[in-house]
Write an enzyme that holds these catalytic residues in place. Structure first.
Site, PDB file in Angstrom:
ATOM      1  N   GLN A 186      -4.415  -2.022   9.709  1.00 38.43           N
ATOM      2  CA  GLN A 186      -4.371  -3.321   9.018  1.00 38.43           C
ATOM      3  C   GLN A 186      -4.941  -4.411   9.927  1.00 38.43           C
ATOM      4  O   GLN A 186      -4.585  -4.511  11.103  1.00 38.43           O
ATOM      5  CB  GLN A 186      -2.914  -3.636   8.619  1.00 38.43           C
ATOM      6  CG  GLN A 186      -2.762  -4.869   7.747  1.00 38.43           C
ATOM      7  CD  GLN A 186      -3.412  -4.727   6.370  1.00 38.43           C
ATOM      8  OE1 GLN A 186      -3.537  -3.627   5.839  1.00 38.43           O
ATOM      9  NE2 GLN A 186      -3.834  -5.833   5.798  1.00 38.43           N
TER      10      GLN A 186
ATOM     11  N   ASP B 111     -10.846   2.605   4.227  1.00 40.90           N
ATOM     12  CA  ASP B 111     -11.212   1.192   4.052  1.00 40.90           C
ATOM     13  C   ASP B 111     -12.726   1.048   3.867  1.00 40.90           C
ATOM     14  O   ASP B 111     -13.194  -0.002   3.405  1.00 40.90           O
ATOM     15  CB  ASP B 111     -10.821   0.377   5.301  1.00 40.90           C
ATOM     16  CG  ASP B 111      -9.477  -0.318   5.156  1.00 40.90           C
ATOM     17  OD1 ASP B 111      -9.116  -0.675   4.028  1.00 40.90           O
ATOM     18  OD2 ASP B 111      -8.814  -0.532   6.191  1.00 40.90           O
TER      19      ASP B 111
ATOM     20  N   LYS C 215       0.838  -1.206   0.000  1.00 43.70           N
ATOM     21  CA  LYS C 215       0.000   0.000   0.000  1.00 43.70           C
ATOM     22  C   LYS C 215       0.871   1.253   0.000  1.00 43.70           C
ATOM     23  O   LYS C 215       0.579   2.238  -0.685  1.00 43.70           O
ATOM     24  CB  LYS C 215      -0.939  -0.011   1.220  1.00 43.70           C
ATOM     25  CG  LYS C 215      -2.058  -1.050   1.093  1.00 43.70           C
ATOM     26  CD  LYS C 215      -2.822  -1.289   2.389  1.00 43.70           C
ATOM     27  CE  LYS C 215      -3.786  -2.466   2.221  1.00 43.70           C
ATOM     28  NZ  LYS C 215      -4.542  -2.790   3.441  1.00 43.70           N
TER      29      LYS C 215
HETATM   30  N1  GUN Z   1      -6.721  -7.095   6.061  1.00 45.23           N
HETATM   31  C1  GUN Z   1      -7.078  -7.776   4.956  1.00 45.23           C
HETATM   32  N2  GUN Z   1      -7.678  -6.956   4.063  1.00 45.23           N
HETATM   33  C2  GUN Z   1      -7.701  -5.735   4.635  1.00 45.23           C
HETATM   34  C3  GUN Z   1      -8.181  -4.469   4.208  1.00 45.23           C
HETATM   35  O1  GUN Z   1      -8.726  -4.297   3.123  1.00 45.23           O
HETATM   36  N3  GUN Z   1      -7.993  -3.436   5.073  1.00 45.23           N
HETATM   37  C4  GUN Z   1      -7.418  -3.598   6.282  1.00 45.23           C
HETATM   38  N4  GUN Z   1      -7.307  -2.523   7.068  1.00 45.23           N
HETATM   39  N5  GUN Z   1      -6.967  -4.758   6.714  1.00 45.23           N
HETATM   40  C5  GUN Z   1      -7.100  -5.820   5.890  1.00 45.23           C
END
Ligand code: GUN
Length: 285
Positions: A96, A119, A52
């Site tokens: 995350q 998100d 990211k």
């Molecule tokens: N863990 C797995 N997918 C995601 C996501 O899209 N966002 C976040 N914050 N954690 C994740």
């Protein structure tokens, strides 16, 4: 059968995002800034967060990764979230997941300001999305909608069968496909005969997390198949010792499809671009 190429579509969307960031900077504004909180050292989570940050750099965004010990208390983590909520130099915040067991994920998700929740997990944003009011959309469903639009896949009046009812894919996907005027069926672990539905589907979105779950005998000729699954399966013949498998048995499904996403290179890159689009929206709001 034609390939829905997530790598190509995401490249062209990233170019568009970069141009918008360049234009922002030319007017004297700062770049969009994404903050990510990573708790602990789970391998997959570290990989995702690093990816990211790299994506942000590619389109000219600023990014900050806050790495915290797995032993951090819930209270201290919430304090960090609140600090970022109040930081006017940061537009988007993700924590995350998964978090260590002693931390309540729901509490953390709900503490992130919904205005920075790129998100799209905050209940406020979930509600806005279900009502069709513009907000941050969960990255994977958002990316899939963008991909279908890019290839001009007709959704209006089509029967879309979604397999899986998770909060981050199945449920939001159903809301977004309804908004695209599809007739939507959501199948899940308690659906007695999933193939009864998938055989009628014009569009199938597989998000079950079971490698190669959807097989050729379960679909009709000409269906559009979107594979959200990405499971590491041991494979001694590869250098890493594993292979990535989707929820779709590609060899039997692909010959019957009109369109299909590969794994990797389908939904994954679109999910990553979904987060970038949300972060751009966060600074524009
Ligand atoms: N863990 C797995 N997918 C995601 C996501 O899209 N966002 C976040 N914050 N954690 C994740």
């Amino acid at each position: 059968m034609k390939i829905l190429n997530g790598i190509e579509v995401s490249k062209s969307l990233k170019q568009e995002i970069k141009s918008k960031v360049d234009a922002l900077k030319l007017t004297g504004k700062r770049a969009p800034h994404l903050a990510a909180i990573l708790v602990g050292s789970d391998g997959a989570s570290m990989t995702y967060v690093n990816a990211k940050a790299k994506d942000c750099e590619e389109v000219g965004f600023d990014s900050t990764v806050l790495r915290l010990e797995a032993t951090i208390s819930e209270e201290d983590l919430l304090k960090e979230v609140i600090k970022i909520n109040q930081n006017t130099e940061i537009d988007g915040l993700i924590v995350q997941l998964p978090l260590p067991k002693h931390i309540n994920e729901k509490k953390v998700t709900e503490t992130i300001s919904y205005k920075k929740d790129v998100d799209g997990f905050h209940p406020m944003n979930v509600g806005l999305m279900f009502k069709g009011i513009k907000t941050f959309l969960p990255a994977t469903p958002f990316g899939i909608i963008k991909m279908l639009a890019h290839y001009k896949i007709e959704t209006a009046g089509k029967h879309c069968v979604i397999i899986g009812r998770s909060d981050i894919v199945g449920k939001p996907m159903s809301a977004l496909m309804l908004q695209q005027n599809a007739t939507v069926t959501v199948c899940h672990s308690r659906t007695p005969d999933v193939s009864y539905f998938t055989k009628q589907a014009d569009i199938i979105i597989a998000a079950v997390g079971i490698p190669e779950y959807l097989t050729g005998d379960m679909i009709k000729e000409g269906a559009v198949v979107v594979d959200v699954g990405i499971t590491r399966v041991e494979d001694a013949s590869t250098k890493s010792g594993y292979k990535l498998k989707g929820d779709v048995h590609f060899e039997s499904v692909a010959p019957k499809c009109s369109w299909i996403t590969p794994v990797p290179g389908g939904v994954g890159p679109m999910t990553r671009v979904g987060l970038l689009l949300n972060t751009l929206q966060a600074i524009e709001a």
